[in-house]
Design a protein around this motif. Structure first.
Motif, PDB file in Angstrom:
ATOM      1  N   LYS A  25     -75.353  32.590 -24.148  1.00  0.00           N
ATOM      2  CA  LYS A  25     -75.347  31.927 -24.888  1.00  0.00           C
ATOM      3  C   LYS A  25     -74.583  30.420 -25.002  1.00  0.00           C
ATOM      4  CE  LYS A  25     -74.613  35.511 -27.305  1.00  0.00           C
ATOM      5  NZ  LYS A  25     -74.376  36.197 -28.767  1.00  0.00           N
ATOM      6  N   ASN A  26     -73.134  30.376 -24.682  1.00  0.00           N
ATOM      7  CA  ASN A  26     -72.100  29.631 -24.850  1.00  0.00           C
ATOM      8  C   ASN A  26     -71.279  29.195 -23.489  1.00  0.00           C
ATOM      9  OD1 ASN A  26     -70.168  31.714 -24.406  1.00  0.00           O
ATOM     10  ND2 ASN A  26     -69.496  31.494 -26.218  1.00  0.00           N
ATOM     11  N   THR A  27     -72.038  29.776 -22.607  1.00  0.00           N
ATOM     12  CA  THR A  27     -71.415  29.558 -20.815  1.00  0.00           C
ATOM     13  C   THR A  27     -69.718  29.851 -20.719  1.00  0.00           C
ATOM     14  OG1 THR A  27     -70.500  26.610 -22.162  1.00  0.00           O
ATOM     15  CG2 THR A  27     -73.061  27.117 -20.751  1.00  0.00           C
ATOM     16  N   ASN A  28     -69.420  30.249 -21.672  1.00  0.00           N
ATOM     17  CA  ASN A  28     -68.274  30.973 -21.136  1.00  0.00           C
ATOM     18  C   ASN A  28     -67.931  31.974 -20.105  1.00  0.00           C
ATOM     19  OD1 ASN A  28     -67.163  29.131 -23.394  1.00  0.00           O
ATOM     20  ND2 ASN A  28     -66.894  30.917 -24.620  1.00  0.00           N
ATOM     21  N   MET A  29     -66.947  31.999 -19.417  1.00  0.00           N
ATOM     22  CA  MET A  29     -67.384  32.752 -18.225  1.00  0.00           C
ATOM     23  C   MET A  29     -66.007  34.265 -18.787  1.00  0.00           C
ATOM     24  SD  MET A  29     -68.882  31.784 -15.300  1.00  0.00           S
ATOM     25  CE  MET A  29     -68.287  32.695 -14.507  1.00  0.00           C
ATOM     26  N   ILE A  30     -66.628  35.276 -18.781  1.00  0.00           N
ATOM     27  CA  ILE A  30     -66.242  36.682 -19.022  1.00  0.00           C
ATOM     28  C   ILE A  30     -65.120  37.415 -18.081  1.00  0.00           C
ATOM     29  CG2 ILE A  30     -66.086  38.651 -20.772  1.00  0.00           C
ATOM     30  CD1 ILE A  30     -66.478  36.485 -21.492  1.00  0.00           C
ATOM     31  N   HIS A  31     -64.029  37.744 -17.534  1.00  0.00           N
ATOM     32  CA  HIS A  31     -63.895  38.459 -17.063  1.00  0.00           C
ATOM     33  C   HIS A  31     -63.815  40.281 -17.332  1.00  0.00           C
ATOM     34  CE1 HIS A  31     -60.846  35.274 -14.691  1.00  0.00           C
ATOM     35  NE2 HIS A  31     -61.265  34.261 -16.259  1.00  0.00           N
ATOM     36  N   CYS A  32     -64.091  40.664 -16.156  1.00  0.00           N
ATOM     37  CA  CYS A  32     -64.558  42.190 -16.155  1.00  0.00           C
ATOM     38  C   CYS A  32     -64.274  42.805 -15.061  1.00  0.00           C
ATOM     39  CB  CYS A  32     -66.244  42.165 -15.917  1.00  0.00           C
ATOM     40  SG  CYS A  32     -67.010  41.575 -17.258  1.00  0.00           S
ATOM     41  N   GLU A  33     -63.514  44.243 -15.472  1.00  0.00           N
ATOM     42  CA  GLU A  33     -62.818  45.022 -13.752  1.00  0.00           C
ATOM     43  C   GLU A  33     -63.828  45.334 -13.547  1.00  0.00           C
ATOM     44  OE1 GLU A  33     -57.979  45.867 -14.186  1.00  0.00           O
ATOM     45  OE2 GLU A  33     -59.029  46.468 -16.928  1.00  0.00           O
ATOM     46  N   SER A  34     -64.882  45.916 -13.897  1.00  0.00           N
ATOM     47  CA  SER A  34     -65.818  46.883 -13.615  1.00  0.00           C
ATOM     48  C   SER A  34     -67.198  46.662 -13.452  1.00  0.00           C
ATOM     49  CB  SER A  34     -65.358  48.640 -13.469  1.00  0.00           C
ATOM     50  OG  SER A  34     -65.791  48.235 -14.736  1.00  0.00           O
ATOM     51  N   ARG A  35     -67.705  47.339 -12.779  1.00  0.00           N
ATOM     52  CA  ARG A  35     -69.330  46.759 -12.994  1.00  0.00           C
ATOM     53  C   ARG A  35     -69.891  47.216 -14.528  1.00  0.00           C
ATOM     54  NH1 ARG A  35     -72.977  48.269  -8.369  1.00  0.00           N
ATOM     55  NH2 ARG A  35     -72.207  46.473  -7.065  1.00  0.00           N
ATOM     56  N   LEU A  36     -68.730  48.543 -14.933  1.00  0.00           N
ATOM     57  CA  LEU A  36     -69.493  48.756 -16.046  1.00  0.00           C
ATOM     58  C   LEU A  36     -69.394  47.622 -16.946  1.00  0.00           C
ATOM     59  CD1 LEU A  36     -70.321  51.741 -17.624  1.00  0.00           C
ATOM     60  CD2 LEU A  36     -68.333  52.674 -17.766  1.00  0.00           C
ATOM     61  N   GLU A  37     -67.887  47.104 -16.731  1.00  0.00           N
ATOM     62  CA  GLU A  37     -67.803  45.950 -17.991  1.00  0.00           C
ATOM     63  C   GLU A  37     -68.691  45.289 -17.948  1.00  0.00           C
ATOM     64  OE1 GLU A  37     -63.907  44.706 -17.771  1.00  0.00           O
ATOM     65  OE2 GLU A  37     -62.790  46.964 -17.704  1.00  0.00           O
ATOM     66  N   ARG A  38     -69.377  44.834 -17.346  1.00  0.00           N
ATOM     67  CA  ARG A  38     -70.091  43.518 -16.819  1.00  0.00           C
ATOM     68  C   ARG A  38     -71.121  43.859 -17.109  1.00  0.00           C
ATOM     69  NH1 ARG A  38     -73.516  42.975 -11.068  1.00  0.00           N
ATOM     70  NH2 ARG A  38     -74.357  44.970 -12.738  1.00  0.00           N
ATOM     71  N   ASP A  39     -71.611  44.624 -17.046  1.00  0.00           N
ATOM     72  CA  ASP A  39     -73.167  44.948 -17.676  1.00  0.00           C
ATOM     73  C   ASP A  39     -73.102  45.523 -19.044  1.00  0.00           C
ATOM     74  OD1 ASP A  39     -74.073  45.128 -15.328  1.00  0.00           O
ATOM     75  OD2 ASP A  39     -74.255  47.781 -14.525  1.00  0.00           O
ATOM     76  N   PHE A  40     -72.319  45.818 -19.981  1.00  0.00           N
ATOM     77  CA  PHE A  40     -71.448  45.124 -21.622  1.00  0.00           C
ATOM     78  C   PHE A  40     -71.628  44.327 -21.870  1.00  0.00           C
ATOM     79  CE2 PHE A  40     -68.568  45.599 -24.516  1.00  0.00           C
ATOM     80  CZ  PHE A  40     -69.449  46.163 -25.508  1.00  0.00           C
ATOM     81  N   VAL A  41     -71.299  43.597 -21.109  1.00  0.00           N
ATOM     82  CA  VAL A  41     -71.176  41.649 -21.762  1.00  0.00           C
ATOM     83  C   VAL A  41     -72.284  41.534 -21.621  1.00  0.00           C
ATOM     84  CG1 VAL A  41     -70.100  39.637 -20.503  1.00  0.00           C
ATOM     85  CG2 VAL A  41     -68.286  41.591 -20.265  1.00  0.00           C
ATOM     86  N   ARG A  42     -73.501  42.059 -20.589  1.00  0.00           N
ATOM     87  CA  ARG A  42     -74.970  41.313 -20.712  1.00  0.00           C
ATOM     88  C   ARG A  42     -75.061  41.733 -21.692  1.00  0.00           C
ATOM     89  NH1 ARG A  42     -77.693  41.724 -15.007  1.00  0.00           N
ATOM     90  NH2 ARG A  42     -78.071  43.889 -15.909  1.00  0.00           N
ATOM     91  N   LEU A  43     -75.614  43.294 -22.212  1.00  0.00           N
ATOM     92  CA  LEU A  43     -75.888  43.102 -23.559  1.00  0.00           C
ATOM     93  C   LEU A  43     -75.175  42.566 -25.007  1.00  0.00           C
ATOM     94  CD1 LEU A  43     -74.704  47.394 -23.317  1.00  0.00           C
ATOM     95  CD2 LEU A  43     -77.279  45.488 -23.075  1.00  0.00           C
ATOM     96  N   LEU A  44     -74.229  42.302 -24.805  1.00  0.00           N
ATOM     97  CA  LEU A  44     -73.109  40.966 -25.746  1.00  0.00           C
ATOM     98  C   LEU A  44     -73.915  40.101 -26.295  1.00  0.00           C
ATOM     99  CD1 LEU A  44     -69.277  42.131 -24.730  1.00  0.00           C
ATOM    100  CD2 LEU A  44     -71.214  42.950 -27.199  1.00  0.00           C
ATOM    101  N   ASP A  45     -74.679  39.704 -24.802  1.00  0.00           N
ATOM    102  CA  ASP A  45     -74.591  38.442 -24.489  1.00  0.00           C
ATOM    103  C   ASP A  45     -76.287  37.828 -25.333  1.00  0.00           C
ATOM    104  OD1 ASP A  45     -74.658  35.686 -23.570  1.00  0.00           O
ATOM    105  OD2 ASP A  45     -75.610  35.975 -21.601  1.00  0.00           O
TER     106      ASP A  45
END
Length: 216
Positions: A25-45
């Motif tokens: 939605k805004n091209t910002n890169m979000i740092h994640c420490e785990s796959r669980l965090e990564r998939d949560f960020v996809r929900l936020l996006d």
């Protein structure tokens, strides 16, 4: 100006993960420490109410078992109504560990002072239904370049015909080649101009599409 993380997340090898995931939605890169965090960020996006996401935005100091320790909550989320949430993403199996419970208490106390909300999110929310499988497809196909006229043509056809299966809509857009149609419909779904049930079934040609949420 980019906001700096309270703690730099180093990439490492082994069973742990270090990710950078783009917020489409805004091209910002979000740092994640785990796959669980990564998939949560996809929900936020995918959540239209979320306008900003920051990873590990604050450092909280606390005392535990005679030592001063540091806690870096996972995400700070701002929504379009101005509300702010601090979210800790944790696997369900780790939520009852004493060392994590004290972090949750510290995080909530900090948020209460700021007038923010504090939430713990587990795999139960992140992997609800088929949402992650469908986001795989939507993020892959829904971000390809498309012509605005083609997007309008697909959306107008669906508006005129009413709720349709993806297969039926494709046949009604018979002047458009198949590859263009699928790029358009996945982009329209991802940007929530076209609605589907992403929880109860995987996207396929029999998926029912509509232009209004909950329309039969």
């Amino acid at each position: 100006m980019k906001k700096r993380l309270a703690r730099y997340i180093k990439p490492i090898k082994g069973r742990h993960y270090r990710w950078k995931i783009p917020l489409l939605k805004n091209t910002n890169m979000i740092h994640c420490e785990s796959r669980l965090e990564r998939d949560f960020v996809r929900l936020l996006d995918f959540d239209r109410n979320v306008i900003e996401v920051e990873s590990q935005p604050v450092e909280l100091l606390y005392s535990y078992r005679g030592r001063v320790r540091r806690y870096f909550p996972d995400f700070k989320i701002t929504t379009n109504d101005g509300q702010v949430r601090i979210v800790e993403v944790k696997s369900m199996s780790k939520t009852q560990k004493p060392e994590n419970i004290i972090k949750f208490i510290i995080g909530k106390q900090f948020c209460d002072l700021q007038g923010w909300k504090y939430h713990i999110v587990t795999e139960e929310q992140i992997f609800h239904g088929f949402i992650q499988e469908n986001l795989d497809k939507l993020r892959a196909l829904g971000q390809e370049l498309t012509d605005y006229k083609d997007l309008v043509a697909v959306l107008t056809t669906l508006q005129n015909t009413g709720p349709s299966s993806m297969e039926m809509l494709a046949s009604n857009c018979n002047e458009m080649d198949e590859a263009t149609f699928y790029k358009c419909i996945y982009k329209l779904i991802y940007h929530q101009k076209v609605y589907v049930n992403l929880l109860s079934e995987e996207l396929d040609n029999q998926t029912i599409l509509s232009v209004q949420y909950g329309e039969e």
